[in-house]
Scaffold this active site. Structure first.
Site, short mmCIF file in Angstrom:
data_model
loop_
_atom_site.label_atom_id
_atom_site.label_comp_id
_atom_site.label_asym_id
_atom_site.label_seq_id
_atom_site.Cartn_x
_atom_site.Cartn_y
_atom_site.Cartn_z
N GLY A 133 1.06 -1.10 0.00
CA GLY A 133 0.06 -0.03 -0.06
C GLY A 133 0.95 1.23 0.06
N LYS A 134 0.15 2.24 -0.31
CA LYS A 134 0.90 3.63 -0.08
C LYS A 134 0.11 4.77 0.03
CE LYS A 134 5.31 4.92 -0.48
NZ LYS A 134 6.70 3.99 -0.26
#
Ligand code: GLU
Length: 426
Positions: free
Chosen positions: A115-116
């Site tokens: 994720g980011k």
């Protein structure tokens, strides 16, 4: 110099990180003969959230910031990855960085997806109070999206231990109980791990030492050029120097320093702290930052930002080993040029995996409520980095492909395996 003269714009096809990620993905998927359907599942982000963050600035004005959180994959475990604050954050960039986290965690073989997050803001003009407000409201908007079993943020560009402390506190206030494992990269006093701050740089050191061994090179004869003197570049150069290597050049956005006998990194860090710049450091020669990336050296460590080595300048690189401390420092078009020049590339999803690996250790320690000493953290980090390096390079040798393709093949195969085992829920 951080960005070289070429038109580095994420609107340009070569400089769009999502397209760069796609190009590497396609090559690995083709080599693995992954079926079309699985390719679609693996390349498509599982969830993308946009939030708008109203904040009252110190001067009383109201401003609305835009933030993103992308969960690229949760096949192997909770989404994992940092949050960056920058004026030029785009959804394509966050999406690419989220997918790189998926592949990075798979290469390190730690039980996370990818994720980011990102918030479009300019931290250089915001006060501490304004940054705290942005962080807390961003967290509050994402309170049902993140969580120790769902998605675990961490620091990235322009975010740090303090940012993580605010996120942990905000999330905990909403949950009415202290939840340390919701973020990693926290201060040690709040459930952070020993060795986390140094982890990405230390990981770069471990894989570089492996590459040197492969070429029968000695650390004492190794000349290193480092681009970026922040957390990753600063730590890596300090640790590489301690391991006997010569840091012959440090490149920052406002200048470059050269000393063929090796720069005293501790003294430089002290100078930068006092002067606010690496310029005017007495024990090195100031050189044109435009030329610094092209110095002849054994190891080039780009540890600044994306798209630094591209089709216009890759032909001038004169390094034997390229250790990618940053995420996406090399464009897909530059890959072929570096291959022709026989540069041994330690790709980002392998080279900078030390940060998320110690984040994994932090998450484990938080959930156990039992903390490890620094020796244990660093020893386990070394084991994972060395194994990842061996996994990637053996695959590269076996298939006759370059390390980047091998790293993607390893990662895609591991994630595809998890997806197959879990099956598609309908
Ligand atoms: N931001 C770092 C990276 O890009 C660390 C991510 C993490 O620890 O979750 O790898």
């Amino acid at each position: 110099m951080i960005a070289e003269a070429a038109p580095v714009s994420t609107h340009d096809k070569e400089f769009n990180p999502w397209l760069a990620a796609e190009a590497r993905f396609n090559e690995a998927a083709r080599r693995l003969e992954l079926d079309e359907g699985m390719q679609k599942v693996l390349r498509t982000p599982a969830m993308e959230v946009t939030v708008h963050i109203p904040v009252q600035l110190d001067d009383g004005r109201l401003e609305v910031f835009t933030g993103y959180r992308v969960q690229h994959s949760i096949a192997r475990g909770p989404a994992k990855g940092g949050i960056r604050y920058a004026p030029d954050v785009t959804i394509d960039e966050v999406r690419a960085l989220a997918s790189w986290m998926t592949w990075k965690c798979a290469v390190a073989n730690i039980p996370f997806g990818g994720g980011k997050g990102g918030v479009i803001c300019d931290p250089s003009v915001l006060s501490e109070t304004e940054l705290e407000k942005i962080t807390r409201r961003y967290t509050a908007e994402l309170v049902d999206v993140i969580g120790p079993e769902r998605d675990v943020p961490a620091p990235d560009m322009n975010t740090n231990e303090q940012t993580m402390a605010w996120i942990m506190d905000t999330y905990s206030m909403h949950k009415r109980t202290t939840v340390t494992a919701v973020v990693t990269g926290k201060p040690f006093q709040l459930g952070g791990s020993r060795g986390r701050v140094e982890a990405t740089g230390r990981g770069c050191l471990f894989v570089t030492l492996q590459a040197l061994r492969r070429f029968h090179m000695e650390p004492a004869d190794t000349r290193v050029v480092v681009q970026g003197f922040g957390n990753v570049g600063g730590m890596a150069s300090k640790l590489m120097r301690a391991a006997g290597m010569k840091i012959v050049c440090v490149i920052e956005w406002d200048g470059a320093l050269y000393n063929p006998h090796g720069i005293d990194i501790t003294a430089l860090a002290q100078h930068r702290k006092e002067a606010g710049t690496i310029r005017d450091f007495p024990d090195a020669e100031a050189i044109d930052p435009k030329d610094a990336l092209f110095l002849e050296c054994d190891v080039l460590l780009p540890a600044a930002k994306e798209n630094q080595i591209h089709s216009q300048n890759a032909g001038h690189i004169r390094a034997k080993i390229l250790c990618e401390g940053a995420n996406g420092p090399t464009t897909a078009e530059a890959d072929r040029i570096l291959e022709d020049r026989k540069v041994f590339v330690i790709p980002d999803i392998l080279a900078n995996g030390g940060g998320v690996t110690v984040s994994y250790f932090e998450w484990v320690q938080d959930r156990q409520g039992y903390f490890w000493n620094e020796g244990l953290v660093n020893g386990r980090l070394e084991e994972i980095m060395v194994n990842s390096f061996k996994d990637v390079t053996s695959l590269a040798d076996h298939h006759g492909v370059h390390n980047r393709t091998a790293a993607y093949m390893l990662a895609l195969d591991r994630v595809a395996f998890a997806v197959k085992l879990r099956g598609i829920y309908a």
